[in-house]
Design a protein around this motif. Structure first.
Motif, short mmCIF file in Angstrom:
data_model
loop_
_atom_site.label_atom_id
_atom_site.label_comp_id
_atom_site.label_asym_id
_atom_site.label_seq_id
_atom_site.Cartn_x
_atom_site.Cartn_y
_atom_site.Cartn_z
N THR A 21 0.83 -1.21 0.00
CA THR A 21 0.00 0.00 0.00
C THR A 21 0.86 1.25 0.00
O THR A 21 0.58 2.21 -0.73
CB THR A 21 -0.93 0.00 1.22
N THR A 25 1.18 3.84 -3.45
CA THR A 25 0.80 5.23 -3.25
C THR A 25 1.89 6.17 -3.73
O THR A 25 1.61 7.26 -4.26
CB THR A 25 0.50 5.49 -1.77
N MET A 84 -6.21 6.38 -1.33
CA MET A 84 -4.95 5.71 -1.05
C MET A 84 -4.32 6.22 0.25
O MET A 84 -3.73 5.43 1.01
CB MET A 84 -3.98 5.91 -2.21
N SER A 91 -4.10 0.62 6.97
CA SER A 91 -3.21 -0.54 6.97
C SER A 91 -2.28 -0.53 8.19
O SER A 91 -2.03 -1.57 8.80
CB SER A 91 -2.39 -0.59 5.69
N THR A 129 -9.32 -2.08 4.16
CA THR A 129 -8.18 -1.49 3.45
C THR A 129 -8.04 -2.08 2.05
O THR A 129 -7.79 -1.36 1.08
CB THR A 129 -6.88 -1.72 4.25
N ILE A 133 -8.28 -0.04 -1.61
CA ILE A 133 -7.25 -0.05 -2.65
C ILE A 133 -7.85 -0.46 -3.99
O ILE A 133 -7.48 0.06 -5.04
CB ILE A 133 -6.11 -1.01 -2.25
N GLY A 168 -1.07 -3.06 -6.90
CA GLY A 168 -2.24 -2.73 -6.11
C GLY A 168 -3.20 -3.91 -6.00
O GLY A 168 -3.74 -4.18 -4.93
N SER A 171 -1.53 -6.43 -3.62
CA SER A 171 -1.59 -5.98 -2.23
C SER A 171 -3.00 -6.10 -1.67
O SER A 171 -3.19 -6.49 -0.51
CB SER A 171 -1.10 -4.53 -2.12
N SER A 172 -3.99 -5.77 -2.48
CA SER A 172 -5.37 -5.90 -2.04
C SER A 172 -5.71 -7.36 -1.74
O SER A 172 -6.39 -7.65 -0.75
CB SER A 172 -6.30 -5.35 -3.11
#
Length: 222
Positions: A21, A25, A84, A91, A129, A133, A168, A171-172
């Motif tokens: 995250t 960003t 973000m 997070s 979170t 995202i 992204g 990570s999600s």
């Protein structure tokens, strides 16, 4: 004992999602140059992110420039920035909450119910979170694909999906899986308490069922 590896796995996945995250960003590779022409030699690469755009030309160092005033930014960029930044804060909160509720910490003592509630809260925040995202990443990808196949958009203005978008989505996924593990740990911690109660009740019932009524003896009439 089976819940302890579940905590470690959820914390690792949540930590990876948190780092991702932060990375997406700050990365400028949200929108990158799309090479649709037949030229083999590429002289210029363009990267566009949430905070800056970068241009890399052959034999010249990369030049990056932050966006000027926010008043001229498109709405998708402004919304993506806000989501973000909020996802970054969530997070961190989720990761710290998960550490507090871990079995190896002594912040909340030995109260298993309190620990399970804290881990449930961490799991919910991790899942929230991951959803936050997905919104700007998927929205940006949808706009890029729409412009790419739009014949009205000039070839020089078309963009391709950048590495930040793929990171992204990954990570999600890590955040959603880690959050789901912490939420399932709440159910795992709740089962032994129910089993002990039912076992105790069965033991008491079994004890009363074996009470024998002895007949009165001769001494009872004396």
């Amino acid at each position: 004992m089976a819940c302890w590896p579940l905590q470690i796995t959820g914390l690792i996945l949540g930590g990876i999602g948190m780092i991702g995250t932060f990375a997406i960003t700050a990365m400028p590779q949200w929108r990158v140059s799309a090479f649709t022409e037949g030229n083999i030699v590429v002289f210029e690469n363009i990267w566009e992110g949430l905070w800056m755009n970068c241009i890399y030309q052959v034999n010249i160092k990369m030049q990056c420039k932050f966006y000027g005033t926010v008043l001229v930014l498109p709405p998708i960029l402004e919304v993506s920035r806000g989501l973000m930044c909020f996802a970054v804060m969530l997070s961190v909160v989720a990761f710290l909450t998960a550490i507090i509720g871990m079995k190896c910490t002594v912040c909340v003592g030995d109260n298993k119910q309190v620990r399970s509630n804290i881990l449930l809260a961490a799991g919910i925040i991790f899942i929230l979170t991951g959803i936050l995202i997905l919104i700007p990443v998927s929205w940006t990808a949808s706009n890029i694909i729409g412009d790419f196949y739009n014949p009205a958009v000039h070839a020089g203005l078309k963009r391709d999906l950048g590495a930040a978008l793929y990171l992204g989505w990954m990570s999600s996924a890590f955040l959603l899986i880690g959050g789901a593990l912490f939420c399932s740990f709440y159910r795992c911690a709740d089962k032994p308490r129910t089993w002990r109660y039912s076992s105790h009740s069965c033991h008491r019932t079994h004890k009363f069922e074996h009470v024998e009524m002895k007949p009165p003896t001769k001494h009872a009439y004396v």
